[in-house]
Write a protein that holds these residues in place. Structure first.
Motif, PDB file in Angstrom:
ATOM      1  N   ILE A   3      33.559  32.070  37.730  1.00 15.36           N
ATOM      2  CA  ILE A   3      34.297  33.341  37.725  1.00 15.36           C
ATOM      3  C   ILE A   3      34.145  33.960  39.111  1.00 15.36           C
ATOM      4  O   ILE A   3      33.049  33.991  39.665  1.00 15.36           O
ATOM      5  CB  ILE A   3      33.743  34.290  36.649  1.00 15.36           C
ATOM      6  N   SER A   4      35.270  34.438  39.653  1.00 13.87           N
ATOM      7  CA  SER A   4      35.225  35.024  40.997  1.00 13.87           C
ATOM      8  C   SER A   4      34.663  36.436  40.952  1.00 13.87           C
ATOM      9  O   SER A   4      34.617  37.070  39.895  1.00 13.87           O
ATOM     10  CB  SER A   4      36.630  35.074  41.591  1.00 13.87           C
ATOM     11  N   VAL A   7      36.290  40.239  39.134  1.00 21.14           N
ATOM     12  CA  VAL A   7      37.078  40.010  37.920  1.00 21.14           C
ATOM     13  C   VAL A   7      36.460  40.757  36.745  1.00 21.14           C
ATOM     14  O   VAL A   7      37.163  41.434  35.986  1.00 21.14           O
ATOM     15  CB  VAL A   7      37.167  38.493  37.601  1.00 21.14           C
ATOM     16  N   LEU A 148      33.364  31.669  28.575  1.00 20.96           N
ATOM     17  CA  LEU A 148      34.300  32.166  29.594  1.00 20.96           C
ATOM     18  C   LEU A 148      35.483  32.872  28.929  1.00 20.96           C
ATOM     19  O   LEU A 148      35.884  33.972  29.349  1.00 20.96           O
ATOM     20  CB  LEU A 148      34.782  30.994  30.447  1.00 20.96           C
ATOM     21  N   LEU A 152      36.504  36.814  29.348  1.00 21.20           N
ATOM     22  CA  LEU A 152      37.810  37.219  29.891  1.00 21.20           C
ATOM     23  C   LEU A 152      38.631  37.987  28.866  1.00 21.20           C
ATOM     24  O   LEU A 152      39.420  38.858  29.228  1.00 21.20           O
ATOM     25  CB  LEU A 152      38.581  36.001  30.397  1.00 21.20           C
ATOM     26  N   GLU A 157      42.374  39.532  28.804  1.00 18.49           N
ATOM     27  CA  GLU A 157      43.097  38.247  28.761  1.00 18.49           C
ATOM     28  C   GLU A 157      43.216  37.779  27.324  1.00 18.49           C
ATOM     29  O   GLU A 157      42.312  37.991  26.525  1.00 18.49           O
ATOM     30  CB  GLU A 157      42.358  37.188  29.590  1.00 18.49           C
TER      31      GLU A 157
ATOM     32  N   ILE B  14      44.266  26.178  37.348  1.00 10.39           N
ATOM     33  CA  ILE B  14      43.322  27.282  37.229  1.00 10.39           C
ATOM     34  C   ILE B  14      41.932  26.799  36.900  1.00 10.39           C
ATOM     35  O   ILE B  14      41.065  27.592  36.645  1.00 10.39           O
ATOM     36  CB  ILE B  14      43.804  28.292  36.174  1.00 10.39           C
ATOM     37  N   ARG B  18      38.040  27.697  43.058  1.00 10.32           N
ATOM     38  CA  ARG B  18      38.405  29.045  43.501  1.00 10.32           C
ATOM     39  C   ARG B  18      39.878  29.069  43.881  1.00 10.32           C
ATOM     40  O   ARG B  18      40.510  28.019  44.019  1.00 10.32           O
ATOM     41  CB  ARG B  18      37.545  29.463  44.683  1.00 10.32           C
ATOM     42  N   TYR B  84      45.565  37.131  41.037  1.00  8.80           N
ATOM     43  CA  TYR B  84      44.758  36.647  39.916  1.00  8.80           C
ATOM     44  C   TYR B  84      45.436  35.420  39.316  1.00  8.80           C
ATOM     45  O   TYR B  84      46.569  35.491  38.844  1.00  8.80           O
ATOM     46  CB  TYR B  84      44.590  37.742  38.864  1.00  8.80           C
ATOM     47  N   GLY B  86      44.232  33.491  36.801  1.00 10.39           N
ATOM     48  CA  GLY B  86      43.803  33.172  35.441  1.00 10.39           C
ATOM     49  C   GLY B  86      42.422  32.554  35.389  1.00 10.39           C
ATOM     50  O   GLY B  86      41.899  32.044  36.383  1.00 10.39           O
ATOM     51  N   LEU B  87      41.819  32.599  34.205  1.00 10.56           N
ATOM     52  CA  LEU B  87      40.481  32.036  33.940  1.00 10.56           C
ATOM     53  C   LEU B  87      39.440  32.413  34.990  1.00 10.56           C
ATOM     54  O   LEU B  87      38.665  31.570  35.435  1.00 10.56           O
ATOM     55  CB  LEU B  87      40.549  30.523  33.786  1.00 10.56           C
ATOM     56  N   GLY B  88      39.450  33.665  35.390  1.00  6.48           N
ATOM     57  CA  GLY B  88      38.402  34.182  36.269  1.00  6.48           C
ATOM     58  C   GLY B  88      38.578  33.876  37.749  1.00  6.48           C
ATOM     59  O   GLY B  88      37.666  34.115  38.523  1.00  6.48           O
ATOM     60  N   HIS B  89      39.756  33.354  38.139  1.00 12.01           N
ATOM     61  CA  HIS B  89      39.966  33.032  39.551  1.00 12.01           C
ATOM     62  C   HIS B  89      40.781  34.131  40.230  1.00 12.01           C
ATOM     63  O   HIS B  89      41.948  34.320  39.913  1.00 12.01           O
ATOM     64  CB  HIS B  89      40.672  31.685  39.706  1.00 12.01           C
ATOM     65  N   LYS B  90      40.133  34.790  41.175  1.00 10.67           N
ATOM     66  CA  LYS B  90      40.759  35.941  41.802  1.00 10.67           C
ATOM     67  C   LYS B  90      40.511  35.912  43.310  1.00 10.67           C
ATOM     68  O   LYS B  90      39.453  35.458  43.756  1.00 10.67           O
ATOM     69  CB  LYS B  90      40.140  37.204  41.206  1.00 10.67           C
TER      70      LYS B  90
END
Lengths: 200, 156
Positions: A3-4, A7, A148, A152, A157, B14, B18, B84, B86-90
């Motif tokens: 996860i970035s 977020v 995850l 989210l 999401e 995704i 990263r 963004y 999706g799935l936490g990638h930003k």
């Protein structure tokens, strides 16, 4: 499954760090002697394995190996994955330092679950051994995906879309990893079975 | 089910490690490009543009090539672009727009060191130097831990 930064909200990051701190505290208490050396070796394996991309259909995904670490290290999987993810965040900008707690928990908790469920199976022979090795990969990878998806979904999401997508994407890699675990564990059992005992 | 089929038909990458973002302002248009470290465009990624005060001034999605072109009518000194995938990638970056620049264009402050070109070639997201550096750190960290545990054992 990194996860970035930016977020997740602060409370999710705090909860992630809370659980990871508990895991680290528990794991570090068990980390002595030969187990420490094994943990260092398996951290290196995780660090390198997740850089290997595997083509899946028109795209690609990467190996995770958290289930393998879980089977061999049990509670020490927390410090192992923490160090691996910390270095990935610093050197490759995968994930980030603030979300390191959440990312560590996402990978380490299902790995620990794999250990609790299937570790005894890998000392068996025959179908029970194969099933233990294979299912540990599935539980670790899908467990991480499920965590995850839940995290989210808490920020808006769509849970089913995210979870379905994760299942779809990670089914091939979980299968590949399951087969790799069978070969690796079979090889370890033959040439150096003490490693399996070290993880206790 | 329909949503799921759409995802299968137009897959985003995704599940990469990263997502990266490049943005620049040209002749009144803010051009945003989202891509993954292997060079694959981030298709259908959500893009939001904010003023320095945090006001959302534009929202859209990247096209099949990973691009989104936004006509920027609002007079602002800089904008923050957030992508963004999706799935936490930003990913996010700040574009500084300086109207006094000689060519009528801009100064760009970007988090990416290499802007993507038309013939954009994928770059490996990691090098051997970093990998060996990481392995060295791992053995260093666990070596220190071993020393610490050895010291504790010796004391006990």
């Amino acid at each position: 499954m990194h996860i970035s930064e930016g977020v997740l909200p602060a409370w999710e990051i705090a909860v992630g760090w809370g659980f990871t701190s508990l895991g680290l505290f528990w794991g570090l208490r068990k980390l002595e002697g030969e187990k420490l050396v094994l943990t260092a070796l398996l951290t290196s394996l995780f660090f390198v394995a997740s850089l290997i991309h595997v083509p899946v259909g028109i795209s690609s995904t990467h190996l995770m190996f958290n289930g393998f670490l879980g089977l061999l290290l049990c509670e020490a999987v927390f410090p192992a994955l923490f160090v691996g993810l910390l270095l990935q965040a610093i050197l490759f900008q995968f994930g980030g330092l603030f979300v390191l707690g959440v990312n560590t928990f996402n990978l380490a908790f299902p790995a620990l679950l794999s250990c609790l469920l299937f570790r005894r199976w890998i000392f068996s022979e025959g179908i029970r051994f194969y099933a233990g090795a294979f299912l540990s990969a599935l539980v670790a990878i899908f467990g991480s995906g499920l965590l995850l998806s839940v995290e989210l979904s808490l920020i808006g999401e769509h849970f089913l879309t995210g979870a379905g997508l994760i299942l779809l994407i990670h089914l091939p890699i979980a299968t590949v990893e399951g087969i790799i675990y069978i070969f690796l564990l079979g090889f370890i059992k033959k040439v150096y079975p003490n490693i399996l005992e070290t993880g206790k | 089910m329909r949503r799921f089929l759409l995802l299968v038909a137009f897959p985003l990458v995704i599940f990469a490690h990263r997502v990266d973002l490049y943005a620049e302002f040209n002749n009144g248009t803010l051009e945003v490009f989202g891509y993954f470290p292997d060079g694959t465009p981030a298709k259908g990624a959500d893009v939001k543009v904010f003023t320095p005060d945090g006001e959302l001034i534009y929202e859209g999605k990247t096209d099949q090539g990973g691009w989104l072109k936004i006509p920027l009518t609002r007079k602002v000194e800089r904008v923050k672009v957030v992508l963004y995938a999706g799935l936490g990638h930003k990913a996010q970056t700040t574009v500084v727009i300086n109207p006094s620049a000689a060519n009528g264009a801009n100064q760009i402050k970007n988090t990416q060191s290499e802007p993507p070109r038309e013939n954009f070639q994928s770059q490996p997201p990691f090098g051997w130097k970093e990998i060996f550096c990481g392995l060295g750190w791992i053995f260093g960290i666990f070596g220190i831990l071993n020393f610490f545990y050895g010291f504790k054992r010796g004391k006990g």
